[in-house]
Design an enzyme around this catalytic site. Structure first.
Site, PDB file in Angstrom:
ATOM      1  N   ASN A   1       7.913   3.855 -21.332  1.00 42.10           N
ATOM      2  CA  ASN A   1       8.750   3.340 -20.245  1.00 42.10           C
ATOM      3  C   ASN A   1      10.088   2.820 -20.750  1.00 42.10           C
ATOM      4  O   ASN A   1      11.137   3.090 -20.166  1.00 42.10           O
ATOM      5  CB  ASN A   1       8.028   2.221 -19.494  1.00 42.10           C
ATOM      6  CG  ASN A   1       6.895   2.703 -18.616  1.00 42.10           C
ATOM      7  OD1 ASN A   1       5.973   1.949 -18.332  1.00 42.10           O
ATOM      8  ND2 ASN A   1       6.945   3.936 -18.172  1.00 42.10           N
TER       9      ASN A   1
ATOM     10  N   LYS B   1       1.873   1.887 -23.137  1.00 44.79           N
ATOM     11  CA  LYS B   1       2.584   2.478 -22.006  1.00 44.79           C
ATOM     12  C   LYS B   1       4.066   2.126 -22.044  1.00 44.79           C
ATOM     13  O   LYS B   1       4.930   2.950 -21.738  1.00 44.79           O
ATOM     14  CB  LYS B   1       1.974   2.028 -20.676  1.00 44.79           C
ATOM     15  CG  LYS B   1       2.628   2.756 -19.499  1.00 44.79           C
ATOM     16  CD  LYS B   1       1.985   2.486 -18.161  1.00 44.79           C
ATOM     17  CE  LYS B   1       2.690   3.324 -17.094  1.00 44.79           C
ATOM     18  NZ  LYS B   1       2.251   3.011 -15.739  1.00 44.79           N
TER      19      LYS B   1
ATOM     20  N   ILE C   1       0.739   4.136  -5.169  1.00 48.54           N
ATOM     21  CA  ILE C   1      -0.374   3.685  -6.003  1.00 48.54           C
ATOM     22  C   ILE C   1      -1.316   2.801  -5.199  1.00 48.54           C
ATOM     23  O   ILE C   1      -2.546   2.948  -5.258  1.00 48.54           O
ATOM     24  CB  ILE C   1       0.143   2.939  -7.245  1.00 48.54           C
ATOM     25  CG1 ILE C   1       0.702   3.936  -8.272  1.00 48.54           C
ATOM     26  CG2 ILE C   1      -0.965   2.103  -7.887  1.00 48.54           C
ATOM     27  CD1 ILE C   1      -0.335   4.840  -8.906  1.00 48.54           C
TER      28      ILE C   1
ATOM     29  N   GLU D   1      13.446  -0.885 -11.722  1.00 51.16           N
ATOM     30  CA  GLU D   1      12.568  -1.857 -12.388  1.00 51.16           C
ATOM     31  C   GLU D   1      13.085  -2.194 -13.786  1.00 51.16           C
ATOM     32  O   GLU D   1      12.334  -2.160 -14.757  1.00 51.16           O
ATOM     33  CB  GLU D   1      11.157  -1.301 -12.489  1.00 51.16           C
ATOM     34  CG  GLU D   1      10.385  -1.267 -11.194  1.00 51.16           C
ATOM     35  CD  GLU D   1       8.956  -0.809 -11.442  1.00 51.16           C
ATOM     36  OE1 GLU D   1       8.044  -1.646 -11.404  1.00 51.16           O
ATOM     37  OE2 GLU D   1       8.766   0.396 -11.666  1.00 51.16           O
TER      38      GLU D   1
ATOM     39  N   ALA E   1       0.837  -1.203   0.000  1.00 49.41           N
ATOM     40  CA  ALA E   1       0.000   0.000   0.000  1.00 49.41           C
ATOM     41  C   ALA E   1       0.868   1.246   0.000  1.00 49.41           C
ATOM     42  O   ALA E   1       0.824   2.068   0.922  1.00 49.41           O
ATOM     43  CB  ALA E   1      -0.942  -0.010   1.209  1.00 49.41           C
ATOM     44  N   GLY E   2       1.682   1.382  -1.059  1.00 48.88           N
ATOM     45  CA  GLY E   2       2.500   2.567  -1.234  1.00 48.88           C
ATOM     46  C   GLY E   2       1.728   3.652  -1.953  1.00 48.88           C
ATOM     47  O   GLY E   2       0.521   3.804  -1.758  1.00 48.88           O
TER      48      GLY E   2
ATOM     49  N   SER F   1      10.086   6.924 -12.854  1.00 48.72           N
ATOM     50  CA  SER F   1      10.176   6.089 -11.653  1.00 48.72           C
ATOM     51  C   SER F   1      11.555   5.452 -11.535  1.00 48.72           C
ATOM     52  O   SER F   1      12.073   5.265 -10.427  1.00 48.72           O
ATOM     53  CB  SER F   1       9.095   5.004 -11.678  1.00 48.72           C
ATOM     54  OG  SER F   1       9.238   4.170 -12.819  1.00 48.72           O
TER      55      SER F   1
END
Length: 337
Positions: free
Chosen positions: A208, A204, A11, A285, A8-9, A273
Site C-alpha cells: 500500500n 499489506k 467490503i 486514504e 456497508a459499501g 484504491s
C-alpha cells in the site's frame, strides 16, 4: 451473535452478506440508492466462488439496531473521527469494534510493550478524536485482503480473496476473536486469528505505502509500476524503508520484497484504491497509508528519504485535488475576456 456493519459499501456489504449467510444476526448501515436496493432485493454477491443473495436488515439509522456484539467498520479511516453519532447507539458494555481498514490503525501503540506503548499517532488519531469515538480497548484489528467493488446499488462484485486476518492489540488469542473468526468462517470467509497482527499489517502496508501513492502520482496500474524498471526500483526503496520503520517499532514481517513485488505484478492491470478515489473525486486514504508511516519514522528516528519525498508529492496532489473544483471555478470567473 449480533453484528452491525457501519459503512456497508463494497467490503462492508460483502462481509455482512457472508456473515448473514453463515447464520449471524447482521444489520447493515448504508445510505442512498445502495440502501434502497438492499432493502428491496437484499445484497447480491457475484463471485467466482459462487453467486448468492443475502437479506440482512438494512437501515441508515443505527438507533433502530441498538447495542451489538461486534461493529464492523467498512468506512475509510479518515471518516472514523466523525463517526461518533453513528457508532454510539451500537455500543454496549462488551461491544468490540472491528476496523477493516488499510494502513496504520489508530490503536497501533495500544498495549504494545516497549518504548512507544500508548503513543498517539496524530495522522490517524488527530488530537485523540478517533480514540474518543472508538476507544482502543474495544478494537479488534483486521487486515482485509479481498478485492470487491459495488457493481450496481445492492450488487457486490467479489474479484478475489476471502481472507480477513484479525487480532487483539495486546496480542494472544482472545475469546472474542475466536468467536468472530468462527462466524466469519461459517459464512465462507477465511479469518485466521493472528497472535501478532501487526506483522500482517506491515506485510499489506509494504504494498500500500508504495503502490498507492505512486499510482496516484503516475495514474499507472500496479503491473505497469512493476514492469517499468525505474518505478520498480522506487517501490523496492519504499519497501526497504518501510521494513526499517517496522523493525524500529518492533515488527519483523516474514516476507521478502521480491515476493511482495511478484504478488503485486500478478494482480495485473489493477488500479489501487487511492487511484480510484482520486479519479472519483473522493478523499484519498493518504493519512493512514503514508502520513502515519512518515510519523512513525519521526517517532523511531528512521531517515526514510524516499518515503518522505513520495509523501510530500502525494500530499500536495491530495491538497490540489481537494481544492481543484473550487480553483477551477475561481479561475474561470477571473479569466480576462
Amino acid at each position: 451473535m449480533k453484528i452491525a456493519v457501519l459503512g456497508a459499501g463494497a467490503i462492508g456489504a460483502y462481509v455482512g452478506a457472508a456473515l448473514h449467510r453463515g447464520g449471524a444476526d447482521v444489520h447493515l448501515i448504508a445510505r442512498g440508492e445502495h440502501l434502497r436496493a438492499i432493502r428491496a432485493h437484499g445484497v447480491r454477491v457475484n463471485s467466482p466462488r459462487g453467486d448468492f443473495v443475502a437479506r440482512p436488515h438494512a437501515t441508515d439509522d443505527p438507533t433502530e439496531i441498538g447495542p451489538v456484539d461486534y461493529v464492523f467498520l467498512g468506512l475509510k479511516a479518515h471518516a472514523y473521527p466523525s463517526a461518533g453519532s453513528m457508532v454510539a447507539p451500537l455500543l454496549g458494555d462488551q461491544t468490540a469494534v472491528v476496523a477493516g481498514q488499510n494502513g496504520i490503525p489508530w490503536w497501533y501503540f495500544h498495549k504494545l510493550a516497549g518504548p512507544y506503548e500508548g503513543q498517539r499517532i496524530e495522522a490517524v488519531d488527530p488530537g485523540g478524536a478517533t480514540s474518543a469515538v472508538l476507544p482502543p480497548e474495544r478494537a479488534i484489528g483486521c487486515v482485509v485482503y479481498p478485492a470487491t467493488v459495488i457493481e450496481a446499488p445492492g450488487v457486490i462484485r467479489h474479484l478475489e480473496g476471502t481472507r480477513f486476518s484479525i487480532g487483539e492489540p495486546a496480542g494472544g488469542i482472545s475469546d472474542r476473536c475466536t468467536a468472530l473468526s468462527e462466524a466469519m468462517i461459517a459464512g465462507g470467509l477465511k479469518c485466521p486469528v493472528e497472535p501478532n497482527l501487526r506483522d500482517d499489517i506491515w506485510i499489506k502496508l509494504m504494498g500500500n505505502v508504495a503502490f498507492n501513492p505512486l499510482s496516484a502520482l503516475t495514474r499507472a496500474t500496479m503491473v505497469e509500476i512493476c514492469q517499468h524498471l525505474p518505478t520498480r526500483r522506487l517501490v523496492t526503496q519504499l519497501m526497504e524503508e518501510t521494513l526499517d520503520i517496522a523493525a524500529r517499532v518492533g515488527s519483523t514481517p516474514d516476507i521478502s520484497i521480491e515476493k511482495r513485488l511478484r504478488g503485486a505484478e500478478g494482480v495485473g492491470h489493477h488500479k489501487t484504491s487511492m487511484l480510484q478515489d482520486l479519479e472519483a473525486g473522493k478523499q484519498m486514504e493518504l493519512d493512514a497509508i503514508v502520513t502515519a508511516v512518515v510519523e512513525m519514522a519521526d517517532i523511531s528516528g528512521a531517515e526514510a528519504p524516499t518515503l518522505r519525498a513520495v509523501h510530500a508529492a502525494t500530499d500536495l496532489l491530495a491538497r490540489r485535488s481537494t481544492a481543484g473544483l473550487e480553483n477551477s471555478d475561481t479561475a474561470q470567473k477571473s479569466a480576462p475576456v
